[in-house]
Write a protein that holds these residues in place. Structure first.
Motif, PDB file in Angstrom:
ATOM      1  N   THR A   9       0.824  -1.218   0.000  1.00 43.81           N
ATOM      2  CA  THR A   9       0.000   0.000   0.000  1.00 43.81           C
ATOM      3  C   THR A   9       0.855   1.264   0.000  1.00 43.81           C
ATOM      4  O   THR A   9       0.323   2.369  -0.007  1.00 43.81           O
ATOM      5  N   GLY A  10       2.183   1.123   0.027  1.00 47.05           N
ATOM      6  CA  GLY A  10       3.065   2.297   0.121  1.00 47.05           C
ATOM      7  C   GLY A  10       3.293   2.947  -1.243  1.00 47.05           C
ATOM      8  O   GLY A  10       2.689   2.564  -2.252  1.00 47.05           O
ATOM      9  N   LEU A  11       4.187   3.946  -1.250  1.00 50.02           N
ATOM     10  CA  LEU A  11       4.452   4.709  -2.480  1.00 50.02           C
ATOM     11  C   LEU A  11       4.918   3.784  -3.609  1.00 50.02           C
ATOM     12  O   LEU A  11       4.299   3.733  -4.681  1.00 50.02           O
ATOM     13  N   ILE A  12       5.998   3.048  -3.396  1.00 45.96           N
ATOM     14  CA  ILE A  12       6.510   2.161  -4.442  1.00 45.96           C
ATOM     15  C   ILE A  12       5.658   0.893  -4.512  1.00 45.96           C
ATOM     16  O   ILE A  12       5.381   0.369  -5.591  1.00 45.96           O
ATOM     17  N   SER A  31      -0.019  -5.530   3.927  1.00 47.02           N
ATOM     18  CA  SER A  31       0.335  -4.425   4.839  1.00 47.02           C
ATOM     19  C   SER A  31      -0.613  -4.525   6.024  1.00 47.02           C
ATOM     20  O   SER A  31      -1.638  -5.211   5.950  1.00 47.02           O
ATOM     21  N   GLN A  33      -2.775  -2.565   6.947  1.00 43.47           N
ATOM     22  CA  GLN A  33      -4.122  -2.166   6.486  1.00 43.47           C
ATOM     23  C   GLN A  33      -4.926  -3.350   5.975  1.00 43.47           C
ATOM     24  O   GLN A  33      -6.140  -3.363   6.069  1.00 43.47           O
ATOM     25  N   ASN A  37       0.861  -8.364   8.834  1.00 45.76           N
ATOM     26  CA  ASN A  37       1.871  -7.566   9.535  1.00 45.76           C
ATOM     27  C   ASN A  37       3.175  -8.358   9.589  1.00 45.76           C
ATOM     28  O   ASN A  37       3.263  -9.382  10.265  1.00 45.76           O
ATOM     29  N   SER A  38       4.183  -7.885   8.881  1.00 46.76           N
ATOM     30  CA  SER A  38       5.439  -8.645   8.805  1.00 46.76           C
ATOM     31  C   SER A  38       6.253  -8.530  10.092  1.00 46.76           C
ATOM     32  O   SER A  38       7.167  -9.326  10.303  1.00 46.76           O
ATOM     33  N   SER A  58       8.330  -2.549   2.124  1.00 41.14           N
ATOM     34  CA  SER A  58       7.822  -1.898   3.346  1.00 41.14           C
ATOM     35  C   SER A  58       8.830  -0.871   3.849  1.00 41.14           C
ATOM     36  O   SER A  58       9.983  -0.830   3.415  1.00 41.14           O
ATOM     37  N   ASN A  59       8.373  -0.041   4.773  1.00 37.95           N
ATOM     38  CA  ASN A  59       9.272   0.892   5.452  1.00 37.95           C
ATOM     39  C   ASN A  59       8.815   1.024   6.889  1.00 37.95           C
ATOM     40  O   ASN A  59       7.648   0.792   7.212  1.00 37.95           O
ATOM     41  N   LEU A  94      13.937  -3.689  -1.736  1.00 34.60           N
ATOM     42  CA  LEU A  94      14.392  -2.364  -2.168  1.00 34.60           C
ATOM     43  C   LEU A  94      15.201  -1.718  -1.053  1.00 34.60           C
ATOM     44  O   LEU A  94      14.722  -1.598   0.079  1.00 34.60           O
ATOM     45  N   TYR A 107      19.190   4.713  10.494  1.00 35.20           N
ATOM     46  CA  TYR A 107      18.305   4.205   9.438  1.00 35.20           C
ATOM     47  C   TYR A 107      19.076   3.290   8.492  1.00 35.20           C
ATOM     48  O   TYR A 107      18.621   2.203   8.137  1.00 35.20           O
ATOM     49  N   LYS A 111      18.906  -0.679   7.326  1.00 39.11           N
ATOM     50  CA  LYS A 111      18.813  -1.177   5.946  1.00 39.11           C
ATOM     51  C   LYS A 111      19.918  -2.210   5.687  1.00 39.11           C
ATOM     52  O   LYS A 111      19.697  -3.203   4.991  1.00 39.11           O
ATOM     53  N   PHE A 133      14.159   9.128  -3.972  1.00 36.51           N
ATOM     54  CA  PHE A 133      13.032   9.367  -4.875  1.00 36.51           C
ATOM     55  C   PHE A 133      12.812  10.885  -4.976  1.00 36.51           C
ATOM     56  O   PHE A 133      12.989  11.606  -3.989  1.00 36.51           O
TER      57      PHE A 133
HETATM   58  N1  LIG Z   1      12.580   7.435   0.197  1.00 32.34           N
HETATM   59  C1  LIG Z   1      13.570   7.238  -0.642  1.00 32.34           C
HETATM   60  O1  LIG Z   1      14.070   8.182  -1.269  1.00 32.34           O
HETATM   61  C2  LIG Z   1      14.112   5.835  -0.847  1.00 32.34           C
HETATM   62  C3  LIG Z   1      15.190   5.629  -1.714  1.00 32.34           C
HETATM   63  C4  LIG Z   1      15.633   4.317  -1.943  1.00 32.34           C
HETATM   64  C5  LIG Z   1      15.021   3.235  -1.307  1.00 32.34           C
HETATM   65  N2  LIG Z   1      13.994   3.469  -0.434  1.00 32.34           N
HETATM   66  C6  LIG Z   1      13.348   2.299   0.216  1.00 32.34           C
HETATM   67  O2  LIG Z   1      12.092   2.088  -0.412  1.00 32.34           O
HETATM   68  C7  LIG Z   1      11.270   1.297   0.464  1.00 32.34           C
HETATM   69  C8  LIG Z   1       9.812   1.701   0.287  1.00 32.34           C
HETATM   70  O3  LIG Z   1       9.666   3.081   0.586  1.00 32.34           O
HETATM   71  P1  LIG Z   1       8.279   3.852   0.354  1.00 32.34           P
HETATM   72  O4  LIG Z   1       8.597   5.318   0.456  1.00 32.34           O
HETATM   73  O5  LIG Z   1       7.566   3.313  -0.841  1.00 32.34           O
HETATM   74  O6  LIG Z   1       7.472   3.418   1.659  1.00 32.34           O
HETATM   75  P2  LIG Z   1       6.086   4.013   2.223  1.00 32.34           P
HETATM   76  O7  LIG Z   1       5.347   4.766   1.167  1.00 32.34           O
HETATM   77  O8  LIG Z   1       6.390   4.712   3.517  1.00 32.34           O
HETATM   78  O9  LIG Z   1       5.256   2.688   2.529  1.00 32.34           O
HETATM   79  C9  LIG Z   1       5.613   1.844   3.573  1.00 32.34           C
HETATM   80  C10 LIG Z   1       4.808   0.575   3.450  1.00 32.34           C
HETATM   81  O10 LIG Z   1       5.238  -0.315   4.513  1.00 32.34           O
HETATM   82  C11 LIG Z   1       4.067  -0.855   5.081  1.00 32.34           C
HETATM   83  N3  LIG Z   1       4.300  -1.319   6.435  1.00 32.34           N
HETATM   84  C12 LIG Z   1       4.586  -0.598   7.546  1.00 32.34           C
HETATM   85  N4  LIG Z   1       4.652  -1.398   8.625  1.00 32.34           N
HETATM   86  C13 LIG Z   1       4.421  -2.668   8.169  1.00 32.34           C
HETATM   87  C14 LIG Z   1       4.334  -3.944   8.802  1.00 32.34           C
HETATM   88  N5  LIG Z   1       4.495  -4.086  10.116  1.00 32.34           N
HETATM   89  N6  LIG Z   1       4.050  -5.018   8.031  1.00 32.34           N
HETATM   90  C15 LIG Z   1       3.873  -4.904   6.682  1.00 32.34           C
HETATM   91  N7  LIG Z   1       3.932  -3.722   6.042  1.00 32.34           N
HETATM   92  C16 LIG Z   1       4.196  -2.618   6.770  1.00 32.34           C
HETATM   93  C17 LIG Z   1       3.048   0.277   5.033  1.00 32.34           C
HETATM   94  O11 LIG Z   1       1.741  -0.243   5.244  1.00 32.34           O
HETATM   95  P3  LIG Z   1       0.514   0.666   5.806  1.00 32.34           P
HETATM   96  O12 LIG Z   1       0.133   1.548   4.627  1.00 32.34           O
HETATM   97  O13 LIG Z   1      -0.532  -0.324   6.176  1.00 32.34           O
HETATM   98  O14 LIG Z   1       1.070   1.444   6.959  1.00 32.34           O
HETATM   99  C18 LIG Z   1       3.282   0.765   3.611  1.00 32.34           C
HETATM  100  O15 LIG Z   1       2.609  -0.068   2.699  1.00 32.34           O
HETATM  101  C19 LIG Z   1      11.854   1.497   1.883  1.00 32.34           C
HETATM  102  O16 LIG Z   1      12.314   0.255   2.381  1.00 32.34           O
HETATM  103  C20 LIG Z   1      13.023   2.479   1.686  1.00 32.34           C
HETATM  104  O17 LIG Z   1      14.154   2.148   2.464  1.00 32.34           O
HETATM  105  C21 LIG Z   1      13.520   4.726  -0.208  1.00 32.34           C
END
Ligand SMILES: NC(=O)c1ccc[n+]([C@@H]2O[C@H](COP(=O)([O-])OP(=O)(O)OC[C@H]3O[C@@H](n4cnc5c(N)ncnc54)[C@H](OP(=O)(O)O)[C@@H]3O)[C@@H](O)[C@H]2O)c1
Length: 251
Positions: A9-12, A31, A33, A37-38, A58-59, A94, A107, A111, A133
């Motif tokens: 459900t997250g951004l990516i 997720s 939601q 829950n992982s 996830s994040n 990722l 952080y 990772k 991103f």
């Molecule tokens: N931000 C950057 O610039 C960047 C760059 C490179 C790599 N990344 C990596 O990209 C990945 C994804 O980032 P994003 O920005 O797409 O994330 P995001 O939009 O914050 O989404 C996080 C997701 O993780 C889920 N989540 C949280 N707790 C969880 C749990 N206990 N069990 C299962 N799912 C859970 C959330 O579910 P709910 O919606 O239900 O809360 C949501 O679907 C991260 O691992 C990050 O390290 C980020």
């Protein structure tokens, strides 16, 4: 093919779910939601039953040092155990370009712990390392030292659009495991100061942006090239201008 996307459900995650569903795959968007829950393991065994590919997008809800380490350790441990149980053929995750150079940051230690668990799991895997991103530029600006001026690290940055990241995640999920890292980046390299100034100006924020080698990036000091890839990265096509013009606008 059954594919489980943790963080679906997250951004990516949501963009990757859409791409793989439209290609005809049976995709579980996992997720909290959706009751999966992982971290606690709730709903995980049932979700992964019969899956051939697991993608972790996830994040952590908290970036605090202890909480984020606990999140990636528990979540990855549970996902890998359930994937092994089901003889999953490809485990994809990722992470971030430069993770190994950013170990002063809690952080990025988390990772790295996630990556090490995957590498030592014995499962066929691919880790994708993405640069920041474009959607994360606001968070970088907000985390910067700011008064009437905004001061960011004196470093290079080469951000990528989330749509291009999701394209790669979907492609990688359907390809053979690399048992290694694939690096991806945006089409243009910037000085962080110049790009944050351009971003803030485009958002109507006219503060001056400075660069200093003495300000940290999420807890880690940066060298000029810490955040960019010199490993012949795959390049996304969407540039800053195209991304900015097409991004969803707040209502
Ligand atoms: N931000 C950057 O610039 C960047 C760059 C490179 C790599 N990344 C990596 O990209 C990945 C994804 O980032 P994003 O920005 O797409 O994330 P995001 O939009 O914050 O989404 C996080 C997701 O993780 C889920 N989540 C949280 N707790 C969880 C749990 N206990 N069990 C299962 N799912 C859970 C959330 O579910 P709910 O919606 O239900 O809360 C949501 O679907 C991260 O691992 C990050 O390290 C980020």
């Amino acid at each position: 093919m059954k594919i489980v996307i943790n963080g679906g459900t997250g951004l990516i995650g949501s963009k990757t779910v859409a791409r793989l569903r439209s290609a005809g795959h049976d995709v579980v968007a996992a997720s909290p939601q959706s009751g999966i829950n992982s971290v606690t393991g709730e709903g995980l065994a049932e979700a992964i039953k019969g899956a051939q590919v697991v993608i972790d997008l996830s994040n952590s809800p908290s970036f605090e040092d202890v909480a984020v380490l606990e999140f990636f350790r528990s979540s990855t441990g549970n996902l890998l155990a359930a994937s092994k149980e089901n003889a999953v053929k490809h485990y994809v995750a990722l992470s971030v370009v430069g993770t190994e150079r950013l170990q002063a940051s809690g952080y990025f230690r988390a990772k790295m712990a996630q990556e090490e668990l995957i590498r030592s799991s014995g499962l066929p895997y691919t880790i994708v390392h993405a640069t920041q991103f474009f959607e994360f530029l606001g968070a970088i600006a907000s985390s910067a030292k700011a008064d009437e001026r905004v001061t960011v690290p004196a470093a290079l940055i080469q951000p990528i659009a989330s749509d291009n990241v999701a394209d790669v995640m979907a492609e990688v999920a359907l390809a053979s495991p690399r048992n290694g890292i694939l690096e991806i980046a945006g089409p243009e390299r910037f000085r962080m100061r110049d790009l944050i100034a351009r971003y803030l100006a485009a958002m109507g924020d006219t503060r001056v942006v400075d660069a200093s080698a003495g300000v940290p990036y999420f807890g880690a000091m940066l060298e000029e090239s810490t955040l960019v890839s010199d490993n012949n990265p795959h390049l996304g096509k969407i540039d800053f201008h195209q991304w900015f013009e097409s991004r969803p606008k707040a209502a």
